[in-house]
Write a protein that holds these residues in place. Sequence first.
Motif, PDB file in Angstrom:
ATOM      1  N   ASP A 139     -13.116  -1.036   8.157  1.00 23.84           N
ATOM      2  CA  ASP A 139     -13.347  -0.922   6.721  1.00 23.84           C
ATOM      3  C   ASP A 139     -12.098  -0.369   6.025  1.00 23.84           C
ATOM      4  O   ASP A 139     -11.664  -0.887   4.998  1.00 23.84           O
ATOM      5  N   ALA A 140     -11.506   0.660   6.613  1.00 28.39           N
ATOM      6  CA  ALA A 140     -10.332   1.290   5.981  1.00 28.39           C
ATOM      7  C   ALA A 140      -9.146   0.326   5.897  1.00 28.39           C
ATOM      8  O   ALA A 140      -8.332   0.417   4.988  1.00 28.39           O
ATOM      9  N   SER A 145      -9.507  -2.982   5.672  1.00 27.65           N
ATOM     10  CA  SER A 145      -9.971  -4.295   5.221  1.00 27.65           C
ATOM     11  C   SER A 145      -9.151  -4.848   4.052  1.00 27.65           C
ATOM     12  O   SER A 145      -9.203  -6.039   3.770  1.00 27.65           O
ATOM     13  N   GLY A 146      -8.375  -3.994   3.391  1.00 28.10           N
ATOM     14  CA  GLY A 146      -7.529  -4.491   2.307  1.00 28.10           C
ATOM     15  C   GLY A 146      -6.121  -4.841   2.763  1.00 28.10           C
ATOM     16  O   GLY A 146      -5.281  -5.220   1.951  1.00 28.10           O
ATOM     17  N   ASN A 147      -5.863  -4.691   4.051  1.00 26.80           N
ATOM     18  CA  ASN A 147      -4.525  -4.974   4.594  1.00 26.80           C
ATOM     19  C   ASN A 147      -4.601  -6.196   5.504  1.00 26.80           C
ATOM     20  O   ASN A 147      -5.257  -6.158   6.541  1.00 26.80           O
ATOM     21  N   LYS A 176      -4.737   8.936  -1.885  1.00 28.80           N
ATOM     22  CA  LYS A 176      -5.601   7.760  -1.744  1.00 28.80           C
ATOM     23  C   LYS A 176      -4.778   6.481  -1.670  1.00 28.80           C
ATOM     24  O   LYS A 176      -3.914   6.250  -2.528  1.00 28.80           O
ATOM     25  N   PRO A 177      -5.052   5.640  -0.684  1.00 25.42           N
ATOM     26  CA  PRO A 177      -4.275   4.406  -0.575  1.00 25.42           C
ATOM     27  C   PRO A 177      -4.627   3.412  -1.685  1.00 25.42           C
ATOM     28  O   PRO A 177      -5.805   3.212  -1.981  1.00 25.42           O
ATOM     29  N   VAL A 178      -3.616   2.831  -2.291  1.00 24.29           N
ATOM     30  CA  VAL A 178      -3.824   1.869  -3.381  1.00 24.29           C
ATOM     31  C   VAL A 178      -2.805   0.738  -3.253  1.00 24.29           C
ATOM     32  O   VAL A 178      -1.801   0.874  -2.557  1.00 24.29           O
ATOM     33  N   ALA A 179      -3.080  -0.365  -3.945  1.00 21.50           N
ATOM     34  CA  ALA A 179      -2.135  -1.482  -3.997  1.00 21.50           C
ATOM     35  C   ALA A 179      -1.138  -1.187  -5.125  1.00 21.50           C
ATOM     36  O   ALA A 179      -1.506  -1.228  -6.301  1.00 21.50           O
ATOM     37  N   SER A 190      -2.449   2.911   5.164  1.00 23.67           N
ATOM     38  CA  SER A 190      -3.921   2.929   5.160  1.00 23.67           C
ATOM     39  C   SER A 190      -4.458   3.702   6.362  1.00 23.67           C
ATOM     40  O   SER A 190      -5.454   4.426   6.246  1.00 23.67           O
ATOM     41  N   THR A 216       0.812  -1.224   0.000  1.00 20.20           N
ATOM     42  CA  THR A 216       0.000   0.000   0.000  1.00 20.20           C
ATOM     43  C   THR A 216       0.850   1.281   0.000  1.00 20.20           C
ATOM     44  O   THR A 216       1.751   1.430   0.823  1.00 20.20           O
TER      45      THR A 216
END
Lengths: 160, 282
Positions: free
Chosen positions: A127-128, A130-132, A55-58, A109, A49
């Motif tokens: 939620d913020a 949840s991608g980590n 904005k956080p992105v992969a 994130s 990230t």
Amino acid sequence: MITVKFEVNNIEREIEVRDNETLLETLRERLKLIGTKEGCGKGECGACTVMIDGKPVASCLVLTGQVEGKSIVTIEGIGDVENPHVIQQSYIDEGAIQCGFCIPGMVVSSYALLKEKPEPSEEEIKDALSGNLCRCTGYRKIIAAVKTAGKKIKETGVEL
Amino acid sequence: MKNLQLIKSDNLSELLELLKKEERKYNIIAGGTDVMVLLKEFLIDPQCLYDVSGLSELKEILVDNDSIEIGSAVTMSDIISDSEVSRYAPVLVSALKEVGSPLIRNRATLGGNVGNSSPAGDSIPALFVLNARVNIVSEGNERSVKIEDFILGPRRNVLEKGEIIKSFVIDKMGTDERSFFLKAGSRNALAISKANLAFRFMLKDNLVKSMNLSFGSVGPVVIKSTMIPQLFIGKKPDPGLIDKSCSLVSEEIKPIDDFRSTAKYRVKVLENLLRKCLDEFC
């Protein structure tokens, strides 16, 4: 090869990259910013990230050729060992770090979240982040660290 | 990842002109959240990528009297945070919130989700119930097709060489309409749907005035339910009708066993998701 001009941690860069080069590869291999990690390589773990224009992105799914003119922030742009950011210090204080591999992504994130919402609810934190993915901590201490960081930011008035 | 050429433009007509002349195998890339994964897994084999993420013409959300036009390169996060879309097309916002994670939604676009044409694409059932039309553009030509006619099969759609998705036009829902998007996946975030549904309805004087229902991940393409709305329209919903409609689910869908789930589970979970929606009636 293509030439790309962009900003990384407030420094202007103009570099030549392969057309198929990911932002993650450019950051780690060309710019030696190895705080950003490669985990799954397909956007499912969040170890890579970084922020693009806030904005956080992969970064494993972004081609460097796509970030012309953009502003990138990596973990190195947030804080380091000598001067840890209040978010990083909160992770340490709450014991939220075990193996540490996911932490740069988690912190990025968390930073993006706290910049938008200085006092997030527990649901908003979940939620913020949840991608980590973290395979060590069970997340409770990570969530506690984000809450603590939010409070400290409010108390001290640090600008994100 | 194999070698390829990345072609960028900040001008739509220039990009379309280049695309028309292109003789090599190409893919369109915007956020890259599908394309990059497919490339890394060698599931697509283009010689060049056309990047549309910089085209301002594809990044607008325009609100009209009874419709909303969303540019194909608007990110899912930007759609979710758009107050007009939240107000007039809440079912689309609910569906997009279920896609991937914030990291994915900050890059992924509506055009990408539909262009990828996966039977499990979460935005697609929502676009079905909003009667979406897909605006397609190529050099010197524009056409518009219904979302249900756009997708032909798993990862197959009507786009021809030189064409890209420009935008989507969706209904503005009335204030007396309600909607749901429900999904069953392995976990909340970053899970591809095992089954999902989008549901839009309006009750007037306790009678069902209108109903749109569509199912995702339970057939080669997203399925628009015809039998269940027919059963309800003009009637007062009651437990008997709800039981009957749930029993019709298995007749309308064509689920398969795959690495993500089984056909049997998909039928059962979709019946349960539908029941959850319909219970709101009573």
